[in-house]
Design a protein around this motif. Structure first.
Motif, PDB file in Angstrom:
ATOM      1  N   THR A 171      26.969 -54.634  31.706  1.00  6.71           N
ATOM      2  CA  THR A 171      27.973 -54.019  30.846  1.00  6.71           C
ATOM      3  C   THR A 171      27.846 -52.500  30.894  1.00  6.71           C
ATOM      4  O   THR A 171      26.842 -51.960  31.364  1.00  6.71           O
ATOM      5  CB  THR A 171      27.828 -54.477  29.379  1.00  6.71           C
ATOM      6  OG1 THR A 171      26.558 -54.056  28.872  1.00  6.71           O
ATOM      7  CG2 THR A 171      27.985 -55.980  29.239  1.00  6.71           C
ATOM      8  N   TYR A 172      28.865 -51.851  30.385  1.00  3.60           N
ATOM      9  CA  TYR A 172      28.879 -50.396  30.246  1.00  3.60           C
ATOM     10  C   TYR A 172      29.166 -50.078  28.791  1.00  3.60           C
ATOM     11  O   TYR A 172      30.125 -50.595  28.213  1.00  3.60           O
ATOM     12  CB  TYR A 172      29.953 -49.778  31.145  1.00  3.60           C
ATOM     13  CG  TYR A 172      30.149 -48.298  30.918  1.00  3.60           C
ATOM     14  CD1 TYR A 172      29.176 -47.387  31.310  1.00  3.60           C
ATOM     15  CD2 TYR A 172      31.299 -47.824  30.303  1.00  3.60           C
ATOM     16  CE1 TYR A 172      29.351 -46.026  31.096  1.00  3.60           C
ATOM     17  CE2 TYR A 172      31.475 -46.463  30.088  1.00  3.60           C
ATOM     18  CZ  TYR A 172      30.506 -45.566  30.483  1.00  3.60           C
ATOM     19  OH  TYR A 172      30.677 -44.217  30.272  1.00  3.60           O
ATOM     20  N   ARG A 173      28.315 -49.254  28.189  1.00  5.02           N
ATOM     21  CA  ARG A 173      28.500 -48.857  26.795  1.00  5.02           C
ATOM     22  C   ARG A 173      29.473 -47.676  26.757  1.00  5.02           C
ATOM     23  O   ARG A 173      29.168 -46.592  27.247  1.00  5.02           O
ATOM     24  CB  ARG A 173      27.179 -48.461  26.150  1.00  5.02           C
ATOM     25  CG  ARG A 173      27.330 -48.050  24.676  1.00  5.02           C
ATOM     26  CD  ARG A 173      25.988 -47.732  24.058  1.00  5.02           C
ATOM     27  NE  ARG A 173      25.192 -48.933  24.031  1.00  5.02           N
ATOM     28  CZ  ARG A 173      24.967 -49.676  22.940  1.00  5.02           C
ATOM     29  NH1 ARG A 173      25.466 -49.304  21.807  1.00  5.02           N
ATOM     30  NH2 ARG A 173      24.243 -50.754  23.015  1.00  5.02           N
ATOM     31  N   LEU A 174      30.630 -47.909  26.158  1.00 11.23           N
ATOM     32  CA  LEU A 174      31.675 -46.891  26.038  1.00 11.23           C
ATOM     33  C   LEU A 174      31.725 -46.381  24.611  1.00 11.23           C
ATOM     34  O   LEU A 174      31.754 -47.166  23.670  1.00 11.23           O
ATOM     35  CB  LEU A 174      33.043 -47.489  26.407  1.00 11.23           C
ATOM     36  CG  LEU A 174      34.243 -46.592  26.175  1.00 11.23           C
ATOM     37  CD1 LEU A 174      34.268 -45.449  27.186  1.00 11.23           C
ATOM     38  CD2 LEU A 174      35.531 -47.394  26.241  1.00 11.23           C
ATOM     39  N   GLU A 175      31.749 -45.063  24.473  1.00 10.70           N
ATOM     40  CA  GLU A 175      31.962 -44.443  23.171  1.00 10.70           C
ATOM     41  C   GLU A 175      33.253 -43.655  23.254  1.00 10.70           C
ATOM     42  O   GLU A 175      33.371 -42.718  24.049  1.00 10.70           O
ATOM     43  CB  GLU A 175      30.778 -43.551  22.807  1.00 10.70           C
ATOM     44  CG  GLU A 175      29.507 -44.354  22.603  1.00 10.70           C
ATOM     45  CD  GLU A 175      28.306 -43.499  22.207  1.00 10.70           C
ATOM     46  OE1 GLU A 175      28.487 -42.315  21.880  1.00 10.70           O
ATOM     47  OE2 GLU A 175      27.194 -44.049  22.245  1.00 10.70           O
ATOM     48  N   ARG A 188      31.856 -49.605  22.276  1.00  8.77           N
ATOM     49  CA  ARG A 188      32.175 -50.940  22.780  1.00  8.77           C
ATOM     50  C   ARG A 188      31.365 -51.196  24.043  1.00  8.77           C
ATOM     51  O   ARG A 188      31.116 -50.290  24.833  1.00  8.77           O
ATOM     52  CB  ARG A 188      33.669 -51.062  23.124  1.00  8.77           C
ATOM     53  CG  ARG A 188      34.611 -50.905  21.932  1.00  8.77           C
ATOM     54  CD  ARG A 188      34.446 -52.067  20.953  1.00  8.77           C
ATOM     55  NE  ARG A 188      35.419 -52.042  19.879  1.00  8.77           N
ATOM     56  CZ  ARG A 188      35.222 -51.483  18.692  1.00  8.77           C
ATOM     57  NH1 ARG A 188      34.079 -50.877  18.428  1.00  8.77           N
ATOM     58  NH2 ARG A 188      36.152 -51.554  17.759  1.00  8.77           N
ATOM     59  N   GLU A 189      30.958 -52.452  24.243  1.00  7.00           N
ATOM     60  CA  GLU A 189      30.283 -52.886  25.467  1.00  7.00           C
ATOM     61  C   GLU A 189      31.340 -53.498  26.379  1.00  7.00           C
ATOM     62  O   GLU A 189      31.962 -54.506  26.028  1.00  7.00           O
ATOM     63  CB  GLU A 189      29.205 -53.927  25.172  1.00  7.00           C
ATOM     64  CG  GLU A 189      27.995 -53.386  24.452  1.00  7.00           C
ATOM     65  CD  GLU A 189      27.123 -52.467  25.310  1.00  7.00           C
ATOM     66  OE1 GLU A 189      27.060 -52.654  26.541  1.00  7.00           O
ATOM     67  OE2 GLU A 189      26.516 -51.558  24.731  1.00  7.00           O
ATOM     68  N   LEU A 190      31.560 -52.873  27.516  1.00  5.79           N
ATOM     69  CA  LEU A 190      32.570 -53.356  28.457  1.00  5.79           C
ATOM     70  C   LEU A 190      31.896 -54.127  29.586  1.00  5.79           C
ATOM     71  O   LEU A 190      30.976 -53.616  30.222  1.00  5.79           O
ATOM     72  CB  LEU A 190      33.345 -52.178  29.052  1.00  5.79           C
ATOM     73  CG  LEU A 190      33.985 -51.191  28.076  1.00  5.79           C
ATOM     74  CD1 LEU A 190      34.740 -50.121  28.853  1.00  5.79           C
ATOM     75  CD2 LEU A 190      34.885 -51.895  27.097  1.00  5.79           C
ATOM     76  N   ALA A 224      34.671 -51.297  34.889  1.00  4.77           N
ATOM     77  CA  ALA A 224      34.429 -51.736  33.518  1.00  4.77           C
ATOM     78  C   ALA A 224      35.747 -52.223  32.933  1.00  4.77           C
ATOM     79  O   ALA A 224      36.763 -51.526  33.005  1.00  4.77           O
ATOM     80  CB  ALA A 224      33.861 -50.592  32.691  1.00  4.77           C
ATOM     81  N   ALA A 225      35.738 -53.424  32.367  1.00  6.51           N
ATOM     82  CA  ALA A 225      36.961 -54.025  31.826  1.00  6.51           C
ATOM     83  C   ALA A 225      37.228 -53.487  30.423  1.00  6.51           C
ATOM     84  O   ALA A 225      36.506 -53.796  29.483  1.00  6.51           O
ATOM     85  CB  ALA A 225      36.825 -55.540  31.797  1.00  6.51           C
TER      86      ALA A 225
END
Length: 184
Positions: free
Chosen positions: A2-6, A12-14, A26-27
């Motif tokens: 996953t990729y942690r998006l801020e 959000r974890e994408l 990343a979705a």
């Protein structure tokens, strides 16, 4: 992976999705995430240029454009449809080659909507701009309708789209190697 998006004050974890043997993306899906949609719309409106109408491509930009219209007090916005509907007349068409769709797509705009767009300041809105193909198709429709494009906005600019100076966005979204590490 996953990729942690801020973005817009939220985290959000994408999930990372395989695009091909060497590239993952990343979705980012706003559908169903009301809090993210509301906050992103508010942040985009803070940096939006003056406009008469907004337009987006079907489908992932719809919740965002709806919320932006609601917050700004606009009573109408336009959606470039993936399929012409029975109620559409005098349809305009543009072709799209999206990285997340295996085949060529088309976007359509109704002549009645085009008449409203003619001579107006149009803001193009989307959830993510990546290759710019969907953006280009919407631009083509707006230009065919005689509208004046005053801005292009997205919550996220993915990959090279973040380097463009004609797009306003809230956050850069990186691309990823097959092993999940960010591509610099």
């Amino acid at each position: 992976m996953t990729y942690r998006l801020e973005v817009a004050g939220l985290t959000r974890e994408l999930p990372l999705c395989k695009l091909n043997d060497t590239l993952n993306i990343a979705a980012f899906v706003m559908f169903g995430d009301v809090e993210l949609t509301v906050r992103s719309a508010a942040e985009l409106l803070k940096i939006a240029p003056e406009h008469d109408y907004m337009i987006t491509a079907e489908a992932k930009g719809i919740p965002l454009i709806h919320e932006m219209a609601r917050q700004s007090g606009q009573n109408e916005y336009f959606i470039a449809r993936k399929v012409p509907k029975l109620y559409m007349t005098g349809v305009f068409e543009a072709t799209v080659h999206s990285i997340t769709t295996a085949k060529e797509q088309h976007l359509y705009l109704d002549a009645a909507e085009a008449e409203k767009i003619r001579g107006k300041r149009i803001l193009i809105v989307d959830d993510v701009i990546s290759t710019g193909e969907s953006l280009h198709a919407v631009e083509t429709l707006v230009e065919k309708a005689g509208g004046n494009i005053v801005g292009r906005m997205a919550v996220l600019a993915e990959g090279d789209a973040a380097k463009r100076d004609d797009i306003r966005f809230l956050k850069k979204l990186p691309l990823f190697h097959a092993d999940g590490t960010e591509i610099e």
